[in-house]
Enzyme design. Structure first.
Site, short mmCIF file in Angstrom:
data_model
loop_
_atom_site.label_atom_id
_atom_site.label_comp_id
_atom_site.label_asym_id
_atom_site.label_seq_id
_atom_site.Cartn_x
_atom_site.Cartn_y
_atom_site.Cartn_z
N LYS A 124 42.99 -20.38 59.76
CA LYS A 124 44.30 -19.79 60.07
C LYS A 124 44.63 -19.71 61.55
O LYS A 124 45.45 -18.90 61.98
CB LYS A 124 44.49 -18.40 59.42
CG LYS A 124 44.07 -18.25 57.99
CD LYS A 124 44.29 -19.45 57.13
CE LYS A 124 45.74 -19.78 56.89
NZ LYS A 124 45.84 -21.09 56.16
N CYS A 125 43.98 -20.55 62.34
CA CYS A 125 44.25 -20.54 63.79
C CYS A 125 44.95 -21.81 64.26
O CYS A 125 45.03 -22.06 65.46
CB CYS A 125 42.96 -20.33 64.56
SG CYS A 125 42.38 -18.62 64.42
N HIS A 159 34.95 -25.42 60.20
CA HIS A 159 35.24 -24.00 60.47
C HIS A 159 33.96 -23.26 60.85
O HIS A 159 33.96 -22.04 61.00
CB HIS A 159 35.83 -23.33 59.23
CG HIS A 159 37.28 -23.63 58.99
ND1 HIS A 159 38.22 -23.66 59.99
CD2 HIS A 159 37.97 -23.90 57.84
CE1 HIS A 159 39.40 -23.94 59.47
NE2 HIS A 159 39.28 -24.09 58.18
N ARG A 171 43.30 -18.53 68.38
CA ARG A 171 44.60 -17.88 68.23
C ARG A 171 44.40 -16.38 68.37
O ARG A 171 43.29 -15.88 68.06
CB ARG A 171 45.13 -18.21 66.83
CG ARG A 171 46.52 -17.76 66.54
CD ARG A 171 46.90 -18.08 65.10
NE ARG A 171 48.33 -17.90 64.90
CZ ARG A 171 48.95 -18.01 63.74
NH1 ARG A 171 48.26 -18.31 62.66
NH2 ARG A 171 50.25 -17.81 63.65
N SER A 177 47.86 -14.07 59.02
CA SER A 177 47.96 -15.37 58.36
C SER A 177 46.93 -15.49 57.24
O SER A 177 47.22 -15.96 56.14
CB SER A 177 47.76 -16.48 59.40
OG SER A 177 47.92 -17.74 58.84
N GLY A 193 54.48 -20.16 61.25
CA GLY A 193 54.24 -21.03 62.40
C GLY A 193 54.70 -20.45 63.74
O GLY A 193 55.23 -21.19 64.56
P1 A3P Z 1 51.13 -18.48 59.90
O1 A3P Z 1 50.51 -18.06 58.59
O2 A3P Z 1 51.06 -17.42 60.93
O3 A3P Z 1 52.49 -19.04 59.73
P2 A3P Z 1 45.33 -23.21 59.59
O4 A3P Z 1 45.95 -24.54 59.67
O5 A3P Z 1 44.17 -23.02 60.51
O6 A3P Z 1 45.06 -22.80 58.19
O7 A3P Z 1 46.42 -22.19 60.19
C1 A3P Z 1 47.60 -21.93 59.49
C2 A3P Z 1 48.60 -21.36 60.44
O8 A3P Z 1 49.14 -22.40 61.27
C3 A3P Z 1 49.78 -20.78 59.67
O9 A3P Z 1 50.24 -19.68 60.47
C4 A3P Z 1 50.73 -21.96 59.65
O10 A3P Z 1 52.08 -21.61 59.41
C5 A3P Z 1 50.54 -22.52 61.04
N1 A3P Z 1 50.91 -23.93 61.14
C6 A3P Z 1 50.65 -24.94 60.28
N2 A3P Z 1 51.17 -26.08 60.70
C7 A3P Z 1 51.77 -25.83 61.89
C8 A3P Z 1 52.51 -26.64 62.82
N3 A3P Z 1 52.72 -27.92 62.60
N4 A3P Z 1 52.97 -26.03 63.92
C9 A3P Z 1 52.76 -24.72 64.16
N5 A3P Z 1 52.09 -23.91 63.30
C10 A3P Z 1 51.60 -24.47 62.18
#
Ligand code: A3P
Length: 333
Positions: free
Chosen positions: A67-68, A143, A166, A174, A301
């Site tokens: 989730k980062c 991870h 993050r 998230s 995002g």
């Molecule tokens: P949020 O839940 O805060 O929206 P991971 O990919 O490590 O699982 O992290 C997911 C987080 O990255 C989510 O955050 C998601 O919305 C965000 N995310 C995914 N794709 C993205 C992109 N192309 N640009 C910016 N943020 C993105």
């Protein structure tokens, strides 16, 4: 198990039976870190000397806490490193053009299907099979904490690691939204508490961040440390940094042609989230086992969503814990 590297059932039981666990969150505390139970056999396989992971010159490992920004980093790194075989499409001139452009893998596949997650592959017994078939330079993701990776990755001058971190507060929010897809009733407070105690997914999170931060300080030529917030602020700058780091800097001609901007646009949140492959309720082949749809990796995002879920006191408490753990490292949030 075609590679013969996964622990046999009896051996695995003897390793994990005495480990602390959190059945609700499906976590095991392996080597002092709280990891998704289903990853542990894969991690054991990867750690086996001469067994699971066969390094190759030029390997690039994307590392992150869940989730980062893993999905985004996978997309950006893949688009950058594969740009000769798969040029990022320039802005579409119309619907026909848009349709013609769909040949780029990132417009047809979820980023997790373009860059394999090592522990999941190895846990499925597919590690060597799929990794050996990847073209060089290989791009893969993990991870896992830095201290849990094999020396064939961490001490290898020919293997590069790109880490993304993050603000832990946004990460936890998230993560809660993500976990709720499987456990709709889980209170935010429960996940928050487990994070503060260093017992939520991939915890302690400060150990995770510090491991890669320290490695980036001692071996800057093999570990690049990125921040999600910096990527949001200036994605083109991060893409240039990434390209230089993997030894594929953008040429003046590419700069002139706007390739960096094309990569940023291709991987942007809006673009990725609205693609058919990520809107559909379908599951990507490699993610099937964990029941999260392609769309679950795209939520808001942005930054600062923590303020909608934490009281100022909760935020202060977590900030203070993280600050204390990172003290003296030169890193802060
Ligand atoms: P949020 O839940 O805060 O929206 P991971 O990919 O490590 O699982 O992290 C997911 C987080 O990255 C989510 O955050 C998601 O919305 C965000 N995310 C995914 N794709 C993205 C992109 N192309 N640009 C910016 N943020 C993105």
């Amino acid at each position: 198990d075609p590679g013969g590297v996964l622990p046999q059932e009896e051996e695995y039981e003897s390793i994990v039976s005495s480990l602390p666990s959190n059945p609700k969150l499906q976590l095991l505390c392996y080597q002092g870190k709280w990891l998704l139970e289903s990853w542990v056999p894969g991690i054991i396989a990867i750690q086996r000397p001469g067994g699971g992971f066969a390094p190759r010159r030029g390997d690039v490992v994307l590392a992150s806490l869940p989730k980062c920004g893993t999905t985004w980093l996978k997309a950006l790194a893949f688009a950058t490193m594969a740009r000769r075989a798969h040029p990022p499409p320039p802005p579409a001139a119309g619907d026909d053009d848009e349709r013609r452009q769909r040949h780029h893998p990132l417009l047809r596949l979820n980023p997790h299907d373009c860059v394999p997650s090592m522990e999941k592959l190895f846990a499925a017994g597919l590690g060597s099979k799929i990794m050996d078939a990847l073209p060089s330079p290989r791009l893969m993701a993990t991870h896992v904490h830095h201290s849990l990776l094999p020396a064939s990755i961490t001490d290898n001058p020919h293997c590069k690691i790109i880490y993304i971190c993050r603000d832990p507060k946004d990460m936890i929010v998230s993560l809660w939204h993500f976990v709720r897809r499987r456990l709709p009733e889980i209170p935010f407070l429960e996940l928050f508490e487990s994070a503060c105690e260093g017992r939520c997914l991939s915890s302690p999170i400060w150990d995770h961040i510090l491991g890669y931060w320290n490695a980036s300080k001692t071996r800057p030529e093999t570990v690049l440390f990125l921040r999600y917030e910096e990527l949001l602020h200036d994605p083109a700058d991060s893409v240039r940094k990434l390209a230089r780091f993997v030894g594929q800097p953008f040429s003046p001609e590419e700069e002139e042609a706007g390739v960096v901007e094309d990569i940023v646009r291709l991987c942007s949140f809006e673009r990725m989230k609205n693609l058919e492959v990520n809107r559909a309720a379908g599951l990507s082949p490699v993610l099937q086992q964990n029941a999260y749809t392609n769309g679950s990796f795209f939520r808001k995002g942005g930054t600062g969503d923590w303020a909608n879920h934490m009281t100022p006191e909760m935020a202060e408490r977590l900030d203070a814990i993280v600050e204390e753990k990172l003290r003296g490292s030169g890193l802060s949030f």
